[in-house]
Enzyme design. Structure first.
Site, mmCIF file in Angstrom:
data_model
loop_
_atom_site.group_PDB
_atom_site.id
_atom_site.type_symbol
_atom_site.label_atom_id
_atom_site.label_comp_id
_atom_site.label_asym_id
_atom_site.label_seq_id
_atom_site.Cartn_x
_atom_site.Cartn_y
_atom_site.Cartn_z
ATOM 1 C CG ASN A 189 -6.787 2.038 4.948
ATOM 2 O OD1 ASN A 189 -5.960 1.141 4.923
ATOM 3 N ND2 ASN A 189 -7.617 2.237 3.942
ATOM 4 C CD GLU B 195 -3.141 0.673 0.220
ATOM 5 O OE1 GLU B 195 -2.555 1.671 -0.234
ATOM 6 O OE2 GLU B 195 -4.352 0.477 0.065
ATOM 7 C CG ASN C 152 -8.613 3.052 0.723
ATOM 8 O OD1 ASN C 152 -7.405 3.203 0.651
ATOM 9 N ND2 ASN C 152 -9.188 1.861 0.704
ATOM 10 N NE ARG D 58 -5.692 -2.189 8.909
ATOM 11 C CZ ARG D 58 -5.555 -1.651 7.696
ATOM 12 N NH1 ARG D 58 -5.160 -0.404 7.575
ATOM 13 N NH2 ARG D 58 -5.829 -2.347 6.614
ATOM 14 C CG ASP E 122 -7.310 0.273 -1.991
ATOM 15 O OD1 ASP E 122 -6.872 1.118 -1.210
ATOM 16 O OD2 ASP E 122 -7.193 -0.953 -1.774
#
Length: 287
Positions: A104, A19, A149, A102, A199
């Site tokens: 991101n 990521e 995101n 959490r 995403d």
């Protein structure tokens, strides 16, 4: 329209959940993370070397500070990570009481503020929030997100984009750069019948947005002014997680993926040259 792209793998490292690629122009380095592998990876484009650093917990995004330090979102907190000393310094912490959340995705704006959102790890409840870190002061900006995101800004810094993945939409806000505030939420892109979910994302110098398709095996380029897709690049991995621009000319894209499919190259970082330049990533400003 499918753009023919000569994608090549940049990484030797194969991520579980790759990521957050970030290109730093001053250093000519590409930084990215493996969230579930708990690692920060650096590809030095000058030398071709690849280095990775173990983190103590899930690391989901980062911004560069200087040649030795980055600031990263790790589980519930922002940490300054000194890669030369392998040391961490906690800057700010949120949501420690929400074990199912959490951090991101996150990015720094032109003035060096770090914007980052949280997500619900069951991916079903809107317990996520969106934060702004300025120096060591943290402010909650939005509530009620499920998977905060990809984000980015237009070329004039008057618009901020933000993805909430399960909604299958890219949202846009009026953005006040000087004040660090966002207003007037609207839809920029609706994924509609597109395969996969949106995403990570990036913005090019023509104002178009590039979106990674989690579960869709591609990156697509959109015109946010009319919500229309311009073209797409097929990626040899089903779970495409993010995209950024890099190299000194800013005319290459770097695409991260997750190793959560049977695709032989799943989890690798890919790159290819494109016909448009991208907007840069910015460093975090320590005040």
């Amino acid at each position: 329209m499918i753009m023919e792209a000569n994608l090549v793998t940049l990484s030797n490292y194969k991520a579980i959940l790759g990521e957050g690629p970030v290109y730093d122009k001053d250093l000519n380095r590409l930084y990215w993370v493996d969230i579930e592998g708990k690692k920060i990876i650096i590809n030095d484009l000058n030398t071709g070397t690849e280095t990775f650093y173990d983190m103590p917990d899930l690391v989901s995004s980062l911004c560069v500070i200087d040649d030795k330090r980055v600031i990263a979102t790790i589980r519930h907190a922002f940490y300054i990570v000194d890669l030369s000393k392998n040391s961490l310094q906690k800057v700010a912490e949120v949501e420690t009481e929400i074990e199912s959340n959490r951090f991101n995705d996150g990015k720094c704006d032109k003035l060096g503020r770090y914007w980052a959102g949280t997500m619900n790890m069951t991916e079903r409840k809107p317990t996520g929030n969106f934060y702004k870190l300025e120096g060591n002061k943290i402010v909650k900006v939005l509530e009620g997100l499920t998977i905060s995101n990809g984000l980015g800004w237009d070329i004039e810094d008057k618009v901020m984009y933000l993805i909430d993945t399960p909604t299958r939409k890219v949202f846009m806000f009026d953005f006040d750069l000087q004040r660090g505030e966002i207003y007037n939420k609207k839809i920029a892109v609706d994924f509609g019948n597109e395969p996969g979910n949106p995403d990570g994302m990036a913005v090019d110098e023509e104002g178009f947005i590039w979106v990674a398709h989690w579960g869709g095996g591609k990156v697509s380029r959109w015109n946010p002014r009319n919500g229309k897709k311009v073209f797409e690049i097929k990626v040899p991995a089903t779970y495409v997680t993010s995209v950024t621009f890099g190299t000194p000319e800013m005319n290459y894209v770097f695409i991260s993926t997750a190793g959560k499919s049977q695709d032989p190259l799943a989890g690798k970082l890919f790159t290819t040259r494109v016909d448009v330049r991208g907007l840069p990533n910015y460093r975090f400003k320590i005040t």
